[in-house]
Design a protein around this motif. Structure first.
Motif, PDB file in Angstrom:
ATOM      1  N   TYR A 197      -5.555   5.222  -2.134  1.00 28.64           N
ATOM      2  CA  TYR A 197      -6.329   4.248  -2.903  1.00 28.64           C
ATOM      3  C   TYR A 197      -6.313   4.692  -4.356  1.00 28.64           C
ATOM      4  O   TYR A 197      -6.959   5.656  -4.741  1.00 28.64           O
ATOM      5  CB  TYR A 197      -7.768   4.170  -2.378  1.00 28.64           C
ATOM      6  N   LYS A 237      -3.509   8.091   6.584  1.00 27.11           N
ATOM      7  CA  LYS A 237      -4.461   7.722   5.556  1.00 27.11           C
ATOM      8  C   LYS A 237      -3.799   6.901   4.450  1.00 27.11           C
ATOM      9  O   LYS A 237      -2.805   7.322   3.863  1.00 27.11           O
ATOM     10  CB  LYS A 237      -5.109   8.978   4.948  1.00 27.11           C
ATOM     11  N   ARG A 238      -4.358   5.756   4.150  1.00 28.01           N
ATOM     12  CA  ARG A 238      -3.845   4.906   3.082  1.00 28.01           C
ATOM     13  C   ARG A 238      -4.365   5.393   1.736  1.00 28.01           C
ATOM     14  O   ARG A 238      -5.545   5.661   1.570  1.00 28.01           O
ATOM     15  CB  ARG A 238      -4.294   3.470   3.318  1.00 28.01           C
ATOM     16  N   SER A 253       0.829  -1.201   0.000  1.00 29.02           N
ATOM     17  CA  SER A 253       0.000   0.000   0.000  1.00 29.02           C
ATOM     18  C   SER A 253       0.864   1.251   0.000  1.00 29.02           C
ATOM     19  O   SER A 253       2.029   1.225   0.390  1.00 29.02           O
ATOM     20  CB  SER A 253      -0.913   0.027   1.232  1.00 29.02           C
ATOM     21  N   TYR A 279       0.834   5.221   1.374  1.00 29.81           N
ATOM     22  CA  TYR A 279       0.175   6.113   2.334  1.00 29.81           C
ATOM     23  C   TYR A 279       0.375   7.566   1.891  1.00 29.81           C
ATOM     24  O   TYR A 279       1.500   8.011   1.639  1.00 29.81           O
ATOM     25  CB  TYR A 279       0.738   5.912   3.735  1.00 29.81           C
ATOM     26  N   PRO A 329      -6.855   2.783  -7.649  1.00 30.14           N
ATOM     27  CA  PRO A 329      -7.185   1.536  -8.350  1.00 30.14           C
ATOM     28  C   PRO A 329      -6.800   1.519  -9.823  1.00 30.14           C
ATOM     29  O   PRO A 329      -6.762   0.450 -10.432  1.00 30.14           O
ATOM     30  CB  PRO A 329      -8.705   1.439  -8.178  1.00 30.14           C
ATOM     31  N   PRO A 364      -0.265  -1.936  -7.879  1.00 31.26           N
ATOM     32  CA  PRO A 364       0.316  -1.658  -6.564  1.00 31.26           C
ATOM     33  C   PRO A 364       1.845  -1.674  -6.613  1.00 31.26           C
ATOM     34  O   PRO A 364       2.435  -2.254  -7.530  1.00 31.26           O
ATOM     35  CB  PRO A 364      -0.232  -2.783  -5.686  1.00 31.26           C
ATOM     36  N   GLN A 413     -11.833  -1.737  -3.091  1.00 33.98           N
ATOM     37  CA  GLN A 413     -12.403  -1.299  -1.827  1.00 33.98           C
ATOM     38  C   GLN A 413     -13.784  -1.913  -1.629  1.00 33.98           C
ATOM     39  O   GLN A 413     -14.573  -1.997  -2.560  1.00 33.98           O
ATOM     40  CB  GLN A 413     -12.534   0.228  -1.788  1.00 33.98           C
ATOM     41  N   ILE A 440     -15.218   1.090   5.175  1.00 36.00           N
ATOM     42  CA  ILE A 440     -14.402   0.618   4.061  1.00 36.00           C
ATOM     43  C   ILE A 440     -13.366  -0.371   4.569  1.00 36.00           C
ATOM     44  O   ILE A 440     -12.701  -0.148   5.587  1.00 36.00           O
ATOM     45  CB  ILE A 440     -13.701   1.795   3.364  1.00 36.00           C
ATOM     46  N   ASP A 499      -7.142  -5.140  -4.286  1.00 38.52           N
ATOM     47  CA  ASP A 499      -7.095  -3.678  -4.289  1.00 38.52           C
ATOM     48  C   ASP A 499      -8.469  -3.057  -4.498  1.00 38.52           C
ATOM     49  O   ASP A 499      -8.581  -1.851  -4.730  1.00 38.52           O
ATOM     50  CB  ASP A 499      -6.137  -3.202  -5.392  1.00 38.52           C
ATOM     51  N   TYR A 505      -9.887  -2.433   3.560  1.00 37.66           N
ATOM     52  CA  TYR A 505      -8.749  -2.159   2.689  1.00 37.66           C
ATOM     53  C   TYR A 505      -8.192  -3.451   2.089  1.00 37.66           C
ATOM     54  O   TYR A 505      -8.631  -4.548   2.440  1.00 37.66           O
ATOM     55  CB  TYR A 505      -7.681  -1.406   3.482  1.00 37.66           C
ATOM     56  N   PRO A 506      -7.213  -3.331   1.196  1.00 38.61           N
ATOM     57  CA  PRO A 506      -6.649  -4.514   0.551  1.00 38.61           C
ATOM     58  C   PRO A 506      -6.234  -5.589   1.547  1.00 38.61           C
ATOM     59  O   PRO A 506      -5.804  -5.306   2.659  1.00 38.61           O
ATOM     60  CB  PRO A 506      -5.431  -3.953  -0.194  1.00 38.61           C
TER      61      PRO A 506
END
Length: 485
Positions: free
Chosen positions: A293, A290-291, A283, A285, A295, A299, A437, A445, A435, A447-448
């Motif tokens: 996202y 906060k991660r 992932s 950040y 898509p 990754p 959500q 939500i 990946d 996460y992965p």
């Protein structure tokens, strides 16, 4: 939008396939012995190649075909003039096109084979159109962008009886043949686990799409470059290389290196289609809390586990681990602290019931573990080597295309390359699934890393336990583009 209208208007060009395929089938190559005696090189003994995508890797591909001594580069096609410049200079007699459809339409009677070295998302449409014209095809790895496309090209190769080869040149190296000989001699027992790893990506992944639009270079046809992909405004630094990290165009580290690193397990163990796959992904950040996202982007790293059913050369299931982004498996205990694992950044490790063996990128430099065992190997050579490892993969295809379908053995024809590519793309399904959500029962939500094991129905080409990822098995092309006539 003007670009979409342009593509819709171009749809009519696809109609040429319906009639030109018939014309191509009626064309007959006159054998050398009819035209002259020994040593006479008739036109039919030289392969006329048309290159689609002739910059970068495409440039080196067509140069290798020419180096074989039996191929002439008759036509060049690229959407980016400056990228094609070196090939245009190297082959001044070759006619140059920007649109491969126009080249196929106007010149199909004047070439025998096509080399495709474009971004992954356009491989299938360019390749199948050539096959429908009766042309032999050499396609850079990975064979296709989607599983459906790989299955379609595998079937088409059988239907149209053309000579095919995927550009994973390590398939023609001595390494896979030597490891198969060792394996069949029982030196490591029955293999049940394989690890393959790479230091890729070396391009950006796990990032947001740029919000800064840029001016399209004057020598680039951006609309043609997009081809089957959804329309987006041009951004800097995507072309010619960084497209690999975006799902619309590329297939990530697996697409770039998987065909090189997993070819040996497929050829040594006779693997075909996986039955399940699971993945965990790295992932990014955007701040400490906060991660991110993103898509649309592959990754930054992943670990994928593929399960293959018992094959003709194994006693049970085989588990294959793929690792990218710098992740590596635990070093084998048989390997000394200062001995290189694989080639450092990349490698493949076979684990059997009696021992282990490993190789480097392209299946090069195979070694038994511990390395001291390699001093006493006494296994008879069983499988013929491809002449000239550096150029053999290309020359092999040229020779086979001149001889005709079914006359020469190939290292990576679509009947082999198709299932190999499907396995890589199935791994990408798990990566994309990890990946996606989702929301839990409380609406939060997730996460992965959750619901990432996918069960695969090979006949239906469908994931049976997580329907969200089936949209990636066969993507929807942009309006005006189709697979086949």
């Amino acid at each position: 939008m003007d670009s979409v209208k342009k593509e819709t208007a171009n749809q009519g060009r696809r109609n040429f396939l319906k009639t030109s395929a018939v014309a191509a089938a009626a064309f007959m190559i006159v054998p050398r012995h009819v035209l002259g005696g020994p040593g006479f090189l008739a036109p039919s003994d030289r392969l006329i190649v048309a290159g689609v995508g002739v910059g970068g890797k495409g440039q080196s591909d067509i140069a290798m075909f020419a180096k074989s001594g039996k191929a002439d580069i008759g036509f060049l096609c690229d959407v980016h003039d400056s990228r094609a410049a070196n090939s245009v200079k190297a082959f001044p007699k070759a006619k140059y096109y920007r649109d491969w459809r126009e080249m196929y339409d106007k010149e199909h009677k004047n070439f025998d084979a096509v080399s495709v070295s474009t971004p992954d998302h356009n491989h299938a449409v360019q390749t199948l159109a050539a096959m429908q014209l009766g042309k032999h095809v050499y396609v850079q790895k990975p064979l296709t962008h989607d599983i459906y496309e790989a299955r379609a090209l595998t079937a088409a190769a059988k239907q149209y009886k053309v000579v095919t080869q995927m550009g994973n040149q390590g398939a023609s190296n001595n390494g896979p043949r030597q490891m198969r000989e060792w394996y069949e001699a029982g030196l490591i027992g029955d293999v049940h686990t394989v690890y393959a790893w790479t230091d890729r990506p070396v391009w950006p992944q796990g990032i947001p799409w740029s919000a800064n639009r840029a001016e399209v270079p004057k020598d680039l046809d951006w609309d043609l470059w997009l081809g089957t992909a959804p329309y987006k405004e041009y951004v800097n630094k995507l072309v010619p290389f960084n497209w690999r990290g975006w799902w619309d165009y590329g297939t990530g580290a697996l697409g770039d290196m998987g065909c090189h690193l997993l070819e040996a397990p497929f050829s040594v163990l006779d693997l075909k289609y996986a039955k399940s796959v699971e993945a965990s992904v790295g992932s990014v950040y955007v701040d400490e809390f906060k991660r991110g996202y993103f898509p649309e982007s592959c990754p930054p790293s992943s670990h994928v586990t593929l399960k293959f059913p018992k094959s003709s050369r194994t006693e049970g299931d085989v588990t294959v681990h793929w690792m990218d982004g710098g992740i590596q498996p635990e070093r084998p205990e048989e390997l000394q602290a200062n001995e290189i694992f694989g080639d450092g950044g990349n490698g493949t490790l076979f684990i059997g019931t009696k021992g282990k063996m490993m190789s480097s990128t392209y299946s090069a430099n195979p070694r038994l573990l511990p390395l001291s065992k390699n001093q006493t190997i006494n296994v008879k050579e069983k499988y013929a080597r491809v002449k000239d490892e550096a150029n053999g993969h290309y020359a092999q295809w040229v020779e086979a295309a001149i001889a005709g379908h079914g006359k020469h053995q190939l290292s990576s024809p679509f009947e082999i390359a198709g299932p190999l590519t499907e396995a890589l793309l199935m791994a990408n399904l798990a990566i994309r699934g990890a990946d996606i959500q989702r929301k839990d029962a409380e609406g939060k939500i997730t996460y992965p890393g959750r619901y990432t094991k996918l069960l695969w129905d090979n006949d239906a080409m469908k994931v049976t336990n997580f329907d969200d990822v089936n949209q990636f098995v066969k993507r929807e092309y942009r309006k005006g583009w189709t697979l086949g006539s």
